[in-house]
Scaffold this active site. Structure first.
Site, PDB file in Angstrom:
ATOM      1  N   ASP A 268      -7.219  16.890 -15.773  1.00 24.74           N
ATOM      2  CA  ASP A 268      -7.461  15.525 -16.225  1.00 24.74           C
ATOM      3  C   ASP A 268      -6.989  15.451 -17.685  1.00 24.74           C
ATOM      4  O   ASP A 268      -7.595  16.058 -18.568  1.00 24.74           O
ATOM      5  CB  ASP A 268      -8.964  15.226 -16.099  1.00 24.74           C
ATOM      6  CG  ASP A 268      -9.323  13.799 -16.492  1.00 24.74           C
ATOM      7  OD1 ASP A 268      -8.611  13.198 -17.313  1.00 24.74           O
ATOM      8  OD2 ASP A 268     -10.349  13.302 -15.987  1.00 24.74           O
TER       9      ASP A 268
ATOM     10  N   ARG B 245       0.840  -1.222   0.000  1.00 19.72           N
ATOM     11  CA  ARG B 245       0.000   0.000   0.000  1.00 19.72           C
ATOM     12  C   ARG B 245       0.864   1.257   0.000  1.00 19.72           C
ATOM     13  O   ARG B 245       0.453   2.313  -0.460  1.00 19.72           O
ATOM     14  CB  ARG B 245      -0.989   0.004   1.174  1.00 19.72           C
ATOM     15  CG  ARG B 245      -1.780   1.314   1.294  1.00 19.72           C
ATOM     16  CD  ARG B 245      -3.140   1.153   1.953  1.00 19.72           C
ATOM     17  NE  ARG B 245      -3.072   0.461   3.234  1.00 19.72           N
ATOM     18  CZ  ARG B 245      -2.697   1.034   4.379  1.00 19.72           C
ATOM     19  NH1 ARG B 245      -2.356   2.292   4.435  1.00 19.72           N
ATOM     20  NH2 ARG B 245      -2.662   0.316   5.489  1.00 19.72           N
TER      21      ARG B 245
ATOM     22  N   LYS C  58      -7.754   4.199 -19.604  1.00 16.91           N
ATOM     23  CA  LYS C  58      -8.025   4.585 -20.986  1.00 16.91           C
ATOM     24  C   LYS C  58      -6.754   4.365 -21.827  1.00 16.91           C
ATOM     25  O   LYS C  58      -6.339   3.240 -21.992  1.00 16.91           O
ATOM     26  CB  LYS C  58      -8.537   6.029 -21.020  1.00 16.91           C
ATOM     27  CG  LYS C  58      -9.652   6.309 -19.987  1.00 16.91           C
ATOM     28  CD  LYS C  58     -10.927   5.569 -20.259  1.00 16.91           C
ATOM     29  CE  LYS C  58     -11.902   5.545 -19.089  1.00 16.91           C
ATOM     30  NZ  LYS C  58     -12.276   6.824 -18.524  1.00 16.91           N
TER      31      LYS C  58
ATOM     32  N   TYR D  95     -15.782  15.244 -16.506  1.00 19.70           N
ATOM     33  CA  TYR D  95     -16.164  13.836 -16.470  1.00 19.70           C
ATOM     34  C   TYR D  95     -17.321  13.643 -15.465  1.00 19.70           C
ATOM     35  O   TYR D  95     -17.242  14.113 -14.334  1.00 19.70           O
ATOM     36  CB  TYR D  95     -14.933  13.018 -16.057  1.00 19.70           C
ATOM     37  CG  TYR D  95     -15.193  11.553 -15.899  1.00 19.70           C
ATOM     38  CD1 TYR D  95     -15.514  10.769 -16.995  1.00 19.70           C
ATOM     39  CD2 TYR D  95     -15.106  10.956 -14.650  1.00 19.70           C
ATOM     40  CE1 TYR D  95     -15.762   9.416 -16.839  1.00 19.70           C
ATOM     41  CE2 TYR D  95     -15.349   9.599 -14.494  1.00 19.70           C
ATOM     42  CZ  TYR D  95     -15.676   8.834 -15.597  1.00 19.70           C
ATOM     43  OH  TYR D  95     -15.912   7.496 -15.442  1.00 19.70           O
TER      44      TYR D  95
END
Ligand SMILES: *Cc1c(COP(=O)(O)O)cnc(C)c1O
Length: 391
Positions: free
Chosen positions: A183, A59, A208, A112
């Site tokens: 973004d 983590r 993406k 988005y």
């Protein structure tokens, strides 16, 4: 990467990062482990004291994830980067790291949809207000920024593809002493490097184009060491949406072909967008590459755009008759996809909200994949003739 950068050089950059690996493997192994052991009490103590930096628990730090982070930081011309479990984790961690109750942020309109929902739910509950502006109107952005803590950008925006002068907007944020975040999923580091344009933090839905094969959900944020350290201090370990080693490994694989894929998406999508614009049944095509020129800093275009049909076309029949373009969300993979605007509008932006993200009910969004331009165009024209027979 800076302006004028030749995407073909990317391959050598990636390869340079790539050697040597265990067993002389050409592909780096996945360090698929949750924890790392110490050779001695002393070493463990030194690590916990912060005198030694090494992996302890995945983590926090994992070598495969770190490899992807370093590659992405280089591609974006940033000092550092952090990998997240999704694009939304990258968005929420970036915003939450720089705001407190009572703050206001400014966002470009038509962001988005799930970013919009984050801003309207969780941020609202934390008493953080969001003002939406048309990012093409720099005077309006400047006015809205008075007293704001953060400017949230996306260029081009989702669905309607409004493209902005990112450098000019970053300068406005800086003038107001605010953090700027963008973004950059649509353009990818191949066609837009926001750090060089003055933006503080650049994030991606790595699900993406960075992944490129529709087999990963993950995200990444890049920026200065100071800003990334701020994310690393709280939002990263304690919100805990960490990128997994296997996803990082798939992303490293995806990056190898990113420059080639982006060129192919660009060429095919531009050709199809241009042909669509010439059709009688099409009202408008929303593709930044069809304008006279791209905004400064955007050096190419990707495979995602939308267009609006004139009344009279049976969009349902059109979508159902396509064979190469599949009905499905997301984008950025090898495959071509279609999303009808009316379907997206069927899901409310938020309870009791009439917000539409700028989506017209007669629009469809296409992701132009790597199947080949002529085969895709035949798919579109065949489906159109079937749809006009159905109408
Ligand atoms: C898909 C997408 C996201 C969200 O990314 P996930 O990896 O699905 O969480 C963010 N921004 C844009 C522009 C997207 O298309």
């Amino acid at each position: 990467m800076t302006e004028g950068f030749d995407p073909s050089e990317l391959a050598s950059l990636i390869v340079a990062h790539d050697a040597p690996h265990a067993f002389e493997a050409v592909v780096p192994p996945i360090v698929q482990t949750s924890l790392f052991t110490f050779s001695s009490y002393e070493e463990m103590l030194a690590t916990y004291r912060g005198e030694k930096v090494r992996p302890v628990y995945t983590r926090g730090l994992n070598p495969t994830v770190r490899m992807f982070e370093e590659m992405l930081a280089k591609l974006e011309g940033a000092e550092d980067a952090l990998g997240f479990a999704s694009g939304m984790a990258a968005i929420s961690a970036s915003v939450l790291s720089f705001v407190a109750p009572g703050d206001r942020i400014v966002a470009v309109r038509h962001v988005y949809p799930d970013a919009f929902r984050l801003f309207g739910t969780l941020l609202k509950r934390l008493q953080i207000e969001v003002t939406y502006v048309d990012g093409r109107d720099e005077a309006a952005v400047d006015k809205a920024m008075a007293g704001a803590k953060l400017l949230y950008l996306e260029s081009p925006t989702s669905w309607v593809m409004e493209a902005h002068d990112v450098g000019a907007l970053a300068a406005i944020a800086r003038k107001h002493g605010a953090v700027s975040v963008i973004d950059n999923s649509w353009a990818s580091p191949i066609f837009q490097n926001p750090i060089a344009l003055g933006v503080d933090l650049v994030l991606h839905s790595a699900s993406k184009y960075l992944g490129g094969h529709s087999d990963v959900v993950s995200g990444v944020v890049a920026g200065s060491k100071a800003m990334i350290d701020r994310l690393r201090a709280e939002a990263y370990p304690y919100l805990g949406a960490k990128m997994s080693p296997f996803d990082a490994w798939l992303l490293i694989r995806g990056l190898r072909t990113l420059p080639l894929r982006m060129k192919a998406h660009q060429a095919s999508a531009l050709e199809i967008a241009g042909r669509l614009q010439a059709l009688d049944v099409v009202e408008t095509v929303c593709h930044p590459g069809l304008a006279n020129r791209l905004p400064p800093g955007l050096t190419g275009t990707s495979g995602l755009f939308s267009f609006i049909f004139k009344p009279g076309v049976d969009i349902r029949a059109f979508a159902d008759h396509l064979t190469l373009f599949k009905l499905g969300v997301s984008w950025g993979g090898h495959e071509s996809l279609i999303v009808p605007g009316e379907v997206v509008l069927a899901q409310k932006a938020q309870p009791n909200s009439a917000h539409t993200f700028g989506i017209d009910a007669r629009s469809v969004r296409l992701h132009v994949g790597l199947e080949g331009t002529e085969a895709l165009w035949r798919d579109i024209t065949d489906a159109l003739s079937a749809a006009s027979k159905a109408a």
